[in-house]
Design a protein around this motif. Sequence first.
Motif, PDB file in Angstrom:
ATOM      1  N   GLY A   1       5.104  25.257   7.543  1.00 49.85           N
ATOM      2  CA  GLY A   1       3.977  24.378   7.811  1.00 49.85           C
ATOM      3  C   GLY A   1       3.707  23.300   6.789  1.00 49.85           C
ATOM      4  N   VAL A   2       4.466  23.263   5.698  1.00 44.98           N
ATOM      5  CA  VAL A   2       4.207  22.266   4.645  1.00 44.98           C
ATOM      6  C   VAL A   2       4.457  20.834   5.134  1.00 44.98           C
ATOM      7  N   PRO A   3       5.575  20.546   5.854  1.00 45.33           N
ATOM      8  CA  PRO A   3       5.801  19.153   6.299  1.00 45.33           C
ATOM      9  C   PRO A   3       4.667  18.600   7.159  1.00 45.33           C
ATOM     10  N   HIS A   4       4.176  19.393   8.113  1.00 43.47           N
ATOM     11  CA  HIS A   4       3.094  18.904   8.968  1.00 43.47           C
ATOM     12  C   HIS A   4       1.817  18.690   8.163  1.00 43.47           C
ATOM     13  N   TYR A   5       1.595  19.545   7.183  1.00 43.46           N
ATOM     14  CA  TYR A   5       0.406  19.388   6.344  1.00 43.46           C
ATOM     15  C   TYR A   5       0.461  18.067   5.579  1.00 43.46           C
ATOM     16  N   VAL A   6       1.611  17.799   4.970  1.00 43.24           N
ATOM     17  CA  VAL A   6       1.773  16.551   4.208  1.00 43.24           C
ATOM     18  C   VAL A   6       1.684  15.341   5.136  1.00 43.24           C
ATOM     19  N   ALA A   7       2.351  15.438   6.297  1.00 36.79           N
ATOM     20  CA  ALA A   7       2.320  14.327   7.250  1.00 36.79           C
ATOM     21  C   ALA A   7       0.897  14.069   7.740  1.00 36.79           C
ATOM     22  N   GLY A   8       0.134  15.147   7.955  1.00 34.78           N
ATOM     23  CA  GLY A   8      -1.256  14.985   8.391  1.00 34.78           C
ATOM     24  C   GLY A   8      -2.087  14.264   7.355  1.00 34.78           C
ATOM     25  N   ILE A   9      -1.894  14.612   6.082  1.00 30.61           N
ATOM     26  CA  ILE A   9      -2.641  13.949   5.005  1.00 30.61           C
ATOM     27  C   ILE A   9      -2.293  12.464   4.949  1.00 30.61           C
ATOM     28  N   VAL A  10      -0.993  12.153   5.001  1.00 31.04           N
ATOM     29  CA  VAL A  10      -0.556  10.757   4.920  1.00 31.04           C
ATOM     30  C   VAL A  10      -1.081   9.961   6.111  1.00 31.04           C
ATOM     31  N   THR A  11      -0.942  10.538   7.314  1.00 32.00           N
ATOM     32  CA  THR A  11      -1.410   9.848   8.520  1.00 32.00           C
ATOM     33  C   THR A  11      -2.905   9.593   8.465  1.00 32.00           C
ATOM     34  N   HIS A  12      -3.656  10.595   8.034  1.00 30.24           N
ATOM     35  CA  HIS A  12      -5.108  10.443   7.955  1.00 30.24           C
ATOM     36  C   HIS A  12      -5.497   9.324   6.990  1.00 30.24           C
ATOM     37  N   ARG A  13      -4.813   9.265   5.855  1.00 23.89           N
ATOM     38  CA  ARG A  13      -5.155   8.230   4.876  1.00 23.89           C
ATOM     39  C   ARG A  13      -4.766   6.845   5.366  1.00 23.89           C
ATOM     40  N   VAL A  14      -3.642   6.750   6.050  1.00 24.79           N
ATOM     41  CA  VAL A  14      -3.227   5.452   6.596  1.00 24.79           C
ATOM     42  C   VAL A  14      -4.221   4.981   7.655  1.00 24.79           C
ATOM     43  N   ILE A  15      -4.638   5.881   8.534  1.00 28.68           N
ATOM     44  CA  ILE A  15      -5.603   5.526   9.577  1.00 28.68           C
ATOM     45  C   ILE A  15      -6.934   5.113   8.956  1.00 28.68           C
ATOM     46  N   THR A  16      -7.375   5.855   7.957  1.00 28.10           N
ATOM     47  CA  THR A  16      -8.638   5.524   7.291  1.00 28.10           C
ATOM     48  C   THR A  16      -8.571   4.140   6.658  1.00 28.10           C
ATOM     49  N   LEU A  17      -7.497   3.876   5.931  1.00 27.62           N
ATOM     50  CA  LEU A  17      -7.333   2.566   5.298  1.00 27.62           C
ATOM     51  C   LEU A  17      -7.264   1.458   6.343  1.00 27.62           C
ATOM     52  N   THR A  18      -6.574   1.721   7.451  1.00 26.23           N
ATOM     53  CA  THR A  18      -6.463   0.723   8.510  1.00 26.23           C
ATOM     54  C   THR A  18      -7.825   0.419   9.125  1.00 26.23           C
ATOM     55  N   LEU A  19      -8.629   1.443   9.353  1.00 26.22           N
ATOM     56  CA  LEU A  19      -9.971   1.232   9.905  1.00 26.22           C
ATOM     57  C   LEU A  19     -10.823   0.399   8.958  1.00 26.22           C
ATOM     58  N   TYR A  20     -10.725   0.683   7.658  1.00 25.58           N
ATOM     59  CA  TYR A  20     -11.487  -0.102   6.682  1.00 25.58           C
ATOM     60  C   TYR A  20     -11.033  -1.567   6.687  1.00 25.58           C
ATOM     61  N   LEU A  21      -9.728  -1.792   6.651  1.00 25.57           N
ATOM     62  CA  LEU A  21      -9.215  -3.160   6.632  1.00 25.57           C
ATOM     63  C   LEU A  21      -9.557  -3.893   7.920  1.00 25.57           C
ATOM     64  N   LEU A  22      -9.429  -3.176   9.052  1.00 27.64           N
ATOM     65  CA  LEU A  22      -9.737  -3.807  10.335  1.00 27.64           C
ATOM     66  C   LEU A  22     -11.215  -4.179  10.414  1.00 27.64           C
ATOM     67  N   GLY A  23     -12.087  -3.266   9.964  1.00 23.21           N
ATOM     68  CA  GLY A  23     -13.513  -3.581   9.950  1.00 23.21           C
ATOM     69  C   GLY A  23     -13.827  -4.748   9.053  1.00 23.21           C
ATOM     70  N   PHE A  24     -13.199  -4.771   7.872  1.00 22.52           N
ATOM     71  CA  PHE A  24     -13.420  -5.869   6.936  1.00 22.52           C
ATOM     72  C   PHE A  24     -12.980  -7.202   7.546  1.00 22.52           C
ATOM     73  N   LEU A  25     -11.814  -7.213   8.203  1.00 20.96           N
ATOM     74  CA  LEU A  25     -11.305  -8.454   8.794  1.00 20.96           C
ATOM     75  C   LEU A  25     -12.152  -8.899   9.981  1.00 20.96           C
ATOM     76  N   PHE A  26     -12.688  -7.944  10.744  1.00 26.53           N
ATOM     77  CA  PHE A  26     -13.563  -8.313  11.850  1.00 26.53           C
ATOM     78  C   PHE A  26     -14.831  -8.986  11.336  1.00 26.53           C
ATOM     79  N   VAL A  27     -15.435  -8.385  10.303  1.00 27.04           N
ATOM     80  CA  VAL A  27     -16.632  -9.010   9.723  1.00 27.04           C
ATOM     81  C   VAL A  27     -16.271 -10.372   9.146  1.00 27.04           C
ATOM     82  N   LEU A  28     -15.112 -10.448   8.503  1.00 36.63           N
ATOM     83  CA  LEU A  28     -14.661 -11.715   7.938  1.00 36.63           C
ATOM     84  C   LEU A  28     -14.491 -12.773   9.025  1.00 36.63           C
TER      85      LEU A  28
END
Length: 850
Positions: free
Chosen positions: A303-330
């Motif tokens: 289960g280690v690969p899925h755990y690591v992949a889940g962490i990476v995916t979650h952080r990428v999605i979070t960062l993308t949402l922040y950047l997308l929100g920032f660009l929309f306001v911009l």
Amino acid sequence: MPKIKYILARLIVPATTIILVTQLIFMTREITWRMILSTINDLTWWQTIMLVVFGFLSVLVTTLNDVFLAKWQNYRIEKNELYQRAWLINVFNINAGFAGTVSLLLRRILFFDQNRPNQLKPYFQMYVLSLSGLLVASVCAFIALFLKVIPGFDGSMVWLVAILIIVGIIGMISFIPGLHLWQGMKRYVAKWFIGTSCLALLLQMGLFVVIGVTIGVSSIQVGMMMLLFVIASTIAFATMTPGSWGSFDVALLLLLSNIGLSQGKAVVWLILYRVFYNLLPLLSALLLLSYRLSHKINADYRGVPHYVAGIVTHRVITLTLYLLGFLFVLSGTMPDIAQRVMGLNRFVRLPSIYVVANQLPNIVLGFLLLISARGVANQVARAYESTILVLGLVFIYILISYQYITPVIFITVLLVAFIMSKKTLYRQQFIHSWEQQVVDGIIWGVLIISYVLLGVSNAPFVQHHFHNLKHTGLMPSVHWWLTGAIVILIVSVFRVVLLRYLYAHQQQLGVSFDEERLNHMLAVGDTHYTNLAFIGDKRFYYYQVNNHDVLAVQFRIINNKAMVMGDPFGDASYYSEGMQQFVEDSDALGYIPVFYEVSERIAMLAHEFGYDFFKLGEEAQVLLDEFSTAGKKMQNIRSVVHQAARGGFEFNVLQPPFSQDIMMQLRTISDEWLAGREEKGYSLGFYDDRYIQRYPIAVLEKNSRIEAYATLVTSHTEQQMAVDLMRFTKKSPNGVMDVLFVNTIAYAKAQGLTTLNLGMSPLANVGQHRQSFGRERLANLVYQFGSKVYSFEGLHHYKSKFTKNWVPMYIAYSRKSWILMVMIGLLKIDNKGVARAPEIKVVYDKDNVF
């Protein structure tokens, strides 16, 4: 000679492929990716969806052969697994098939678990019959050219004849009696494979025609498009290039150029066909293959690969949402900058129309994305539905307002990735930590302040007074600034609504004070800090085994931090399991434990959970068997004790319950000692009638009046007595506490205990080494130069008179927390916390009750 033939046979296919690909590059050298992407981007969203569906449907129909093959050969395989294998086989064969050899190999590999005699024969039979569609199309094309229905392509008849000859030869070989290639083939099976082949080719041809019509190729009739497709397909089959790449493309470009179609249009037509028929299905197959391989690798590595992949995916999605929100306001506040950054929108220049159609939804959606990003970053399960809703609104808004397909694809990918990562949102509630409030406050503050400043800088009265101030060009007109208040108000309303949704159904961690349950736990095991459980400002977490309490911790909530006071108590053999469960249960509710004033053992256990720690100070513990007032170093203490005895001071230990007169004396001394200062709590006992009535009190009396006292707390598990609350009158002579401590030490020894705990000396022996952590080095500076605020060195020196046995105490905190915020939290809860301590019900001593 045979060796040369063998080498030539192996080189002919790759050589042909290289030649064709080189020719393709030479023919399209003037076509730029900017031109291709511009044409693709001009597709409307509904045209893109239509072509995607058509492309996948063209490939999907080929998988029917494998579904029917499984039924024909009685394969024992689940439907979902069969569909996955069929998709992989046919997609990879379409993109890399060498005259059917790839399909045979893939079926041999993917159906390895279906042991059948002569397993390759059905695969070969299916492949030969799958050529029926191209054979029928070639015959129809040959007849059309022969009858001059479509003139001008007589030179292409040779390819049609070639394909007929090749298929004829394959057919004749297959019917050689000695080979028995058609043995076992039934008529209804053959009809199915032939029908599927014809349908697949018809759909491929239809996709090609639809793409031509979509990009506006009006100079070529539909019949001509179909003929060109068949001729190019026959050429590709005859050259046997991988997946028809290269030969099909070169042939098609030559045919289209012969009828006068511009090379740019022809390339775009070809690129779109490859994208929707080859690349997108290939991408889906690669994703499916990755998914299957990841499950296998995940199982192999526990289960280690899925755990690591889940962490990476979650952080990428979070960062993308922040950047997308920032660009929309911009894009809503500074459209010129956003247009250069994003390159997505063609804005309307009329201010009033712009504010209604673009500015307001951009800003609102942008801030909603930022709030959603915070909920996703906190991994709150309740944020899943709200984020899906926000992304859905963004998707609809982009479809309506933007002219390009690129942002639609981007939002779709983001939405799919977010849906697939649902398992990463596990927390049951949302708590906005101080650390997160600082980060979000900076982001929101920068956006809002920038918006207001831009409005002010573009206001007429500002430009009137500052003639040299050039117009920034970032705002279409002053109307932006005038409507800013309304926009911010609407954003605030949406923010409140979304945050209330995220904050809903708040749950408390642990349970409130229950004296009976607490005393039962203390009877199993206590510490010299468990007396603080009775001051009434804490909650409790009980770890159970077989529905029985075996371990407990006391803590107080501040923001998202569960401030644990002291070591856990109960059965020490469950320290590791109990702490781990406490950390996990706290995390599920959005809380982060902080372990304050804990022993080295607990600090090391917390470190295993990913916690940082540092030394807070040291506790002065008197070893009772070793303590003595004899010797030169104790001369001053002996002198003080003798003076107190001559002065009429008497030492006694009073047992509860205490009389009204004694309580009045104790309160008077406490009020005088406090001198108006606020009582501390959490990590210290405070004066409260109910709390004082729980423990024995060591007193020094003179003329039956109490001059100094200290409450005594006994830990039977640690065989230790601790001094808790200490008070003395202003008129008491110097050294009165020395006398009290010396007598208390003798009393504790008489009780059969091993140590007397004089309490902690904060920051003692912290950060003395050059290699110590930076925070500990800073603490050392506070220890040395902070005596004006708190006598750190003086306290340590005073307690050193009684013992040289110092036990280090630590604070352990999560790496997700800022140490500054942890310290602020400790300062905020360093108070009495409650109006009164809990009412006394029953108190346990060594004999259980007194």
